[in-house]
Motif scaffolding. Structure first.
Motif, PDB file in Angstrom:
ATOM      1  N   ARG A  65       0.684  -1.207   0.027  1.00  0.00           N
ATOM      2  CA  ARG A  65       0.226   0.073   0.040  1.00  0.00           C
ATOM      3  C   ARG A  65       0.889   0.957   0.013  1.00  0.00           C
ATOM      4  N   ARG A  66       1.893   1.253   0.870  1.00  0.00           N
ATOM      5  CA  ARG A  66       2.927   2.447   0.862  1.00  0.00           C
ATOM      6  C   ARG A  66       3.336   2.444  -0.606  1.00  0.00           C
ATOM      7  N   ALA A  67       3.710   1.466  -1.286  1.00  0.00           N
ATOM      8  CA  ALA A  67       4.035   1.842  -2.687  1.00  0.00           C
ATOM      9  C   ALA A  67       3.184   2.206  -3.663  1.00  0.00           C
ATOM     10  N   VAL A  68       1.849   1.873  -3.598  1.00  0.00           N
ATOM     11  CA  VAL A  68       0.906   2.274  -4.316  1.00  0.00           C
ATOM     12  C   VAL A  68       0.451   3.580  -3.996  1.00  0.00           C
ATOM     13  N   ARG A  69       0.554   3.852  -2.902  1.00  0.00           N
ATOM     14  CA  ARG A  69       0.072   5.441  -2.525  1.00  0.00           C
ATOM     15  C   ARG A  69       1.070   6.545  -2.882  1.00  0.00           C
ATOM     16  N   ALA A  70       2.397   5.940  -2.972  1.00  0.00           N
ATOM     17  CA  ALA A  70       3.580   6.743  -3.401  1.00  0.00           C
ATOM     18  C   ALA A  70       3.295   6.923  -4.873  1.00  0.00           C
ATOM     19  N   LEU A  89       5.987  10.029   1.928  1.00  0.00           N
ATOM     20  CA  LEU A  89       5.785   8.897   0.994  1.00  0.00           C
ATOM     21  C   LEU A  89       7.378   8.415   0.514  1.00  0.00           C
ATOM     22  N   MET A  90       7.439   7.102   0.258  1.00  0.00           N
ATOM     23  CA  MET A  90       8.693   6.507  -0.117  1.00  0.00           C
ATOM     24  C   MET A  90       9.141   7.247  -1.600  1.00  0.00           C
ATOM     25  N   PRO A  91      10.068   7.232  -1.951  1.00  0.00           N
ATOM     26  CA  PRO A  91      10.521   7.927  -3.368  1.00  0.00           C
ATOM     27  C   PRO A  91      10.005   6.941  -4.510  1.00  0.00           C
ATOM     28  N   ALA A  92       9.764   7.589  -5.605  1.00  0.00           N
ATOM     29  CA  ALA A  92       8.941   7.021  -6.481  1.00  0.00           C
ATOM     30  C   ALA A  92       9.761   5.564  -7.145  1.00  0.00           C
ATOM     31  N   GLU A  93      10.965   5.928  -7.154  1.00  0.00           N
ATOM     32  CA  GLU A  93      11.675   4.806  -7.575  1.00  0.00           C
ATOM     33  C   GLU A  93      11.727   3.623  -6.661  1.00  0.00           C
ATOM     34  N   GLN A  94      11.800   3.948  -5.513  1.00  0.00           N
ATOM     35  CA  GLN A  94      11.649   2.695  -4.659  1.00  0.00           C
ATOM     36  C   GLN A  94      10.264   2.043  -4.825  1.00  0.00           C
ATOM     37  N   ALA A  95       9.300   2.931  -4.933  1.00  0.00           N
ATOM     38  CA  ALA A  95       7.929   2.228  -4.923  1.00  0.00           C
ATOM     39  C   ALA A  95       7.727   1.582  -6.187  1.00  0.00           C
TER      40      ALA A  95
END
Length: 205
Positions: A65-70, A89-95
């Motif tokens: 979910r964290r990746a999705v929301r990022a 939010l985690m960085p987009a590349e990490q997500a």
């Protein structure tokens, strides 16, 4: 699993109806409730059996979910994202890497289904028995399909006061996720117009 599962997962962070925000997945019991409510959307990927839904699975679902929301936040940019977690939010590349890794947990192969009565059809079938991995991979793939599909272009963060949901526009001028949010936003604008002081922000009620 349908791509819309990604939107349902993101929406487990929501307005609590009293001015705050609640997380439907903050406990194992909350995850169990959500899985039960979303069985149709999860399309056979819901874990079965006593004890299968545990703290480890909850943490993994929340990580997806964290990746999705990022990535939802990136998709709606430059418009502001949903506010609850926008500051962390985690960085987009990490997500992206997180989703791709999760999606690859379970191999998927094409399977031919040909009943005695009726035409044949092809389906994709997961080939691993780990119920945790099946759910995590399915949720990640739903997010990949959603973000890689045309619905990403219509993804928006609801602009109504206190709302924290993302939604997909059904028409070009839609600003809110549901009619009640539209009513609340119009009421707030009306109040703002009629209570704004000449030199600054709205006067207190």
């Amino acid at each position: 699993m349908e791509p819309w599962a990604a939107l349902e997962l993101a929406s487990t962070i929501r307005h609590d109806g009293e001015g705050g925000v609640t997380d439907e997945l903050d406990t194992v019991q909350g995850l169990k409730r959500w899985i039960h409510q979303q069985r149709a959307v999860l399309d056979g990927h819901a874990p079965e059996g006593e004890g299968v839904v545990d703290e480890e699975l909850r943490a993994r679902v929340v990580d997806v979910r964290r990746a999705v929301r990022a990535l939802f936040a990136r998709a709606v940019s430059p418009v502001r994202p949903s506010p609850p977690d926008a500051h962390r939010l985690m960085p987009a590349e990490q997500a992206v890497a997180r989703l791709n890794t999760a999606a690859a947990l379970v191999p998927v192969v094409p399977q031919l289904v040909w009943p005695l009565q009726g035409p044949p059809s092809a389906h994709l079938s997961a080939t691993r028995d780990d119920p945790h991995a099946l759910l995590i991979a399915a949720l990640a793939r739903a997010a990949v399909d959603f973000l890689g599909g045309p619905q990403r272009e219509r993804l928006r963060a609801c602009t109504a006061p206190r709302c924290v949901r993302y939604f997909v526009q059904s028409h070009g001028r839609q600003e809110w996720c549901k009619p009640s949010c539209g009513n609340r936003a119009r009421a707030a604008r009306h109040y703002d117009r009629h209570h704004r002081t000449p030199d600054g922000p709205p006067a207190p009620p």
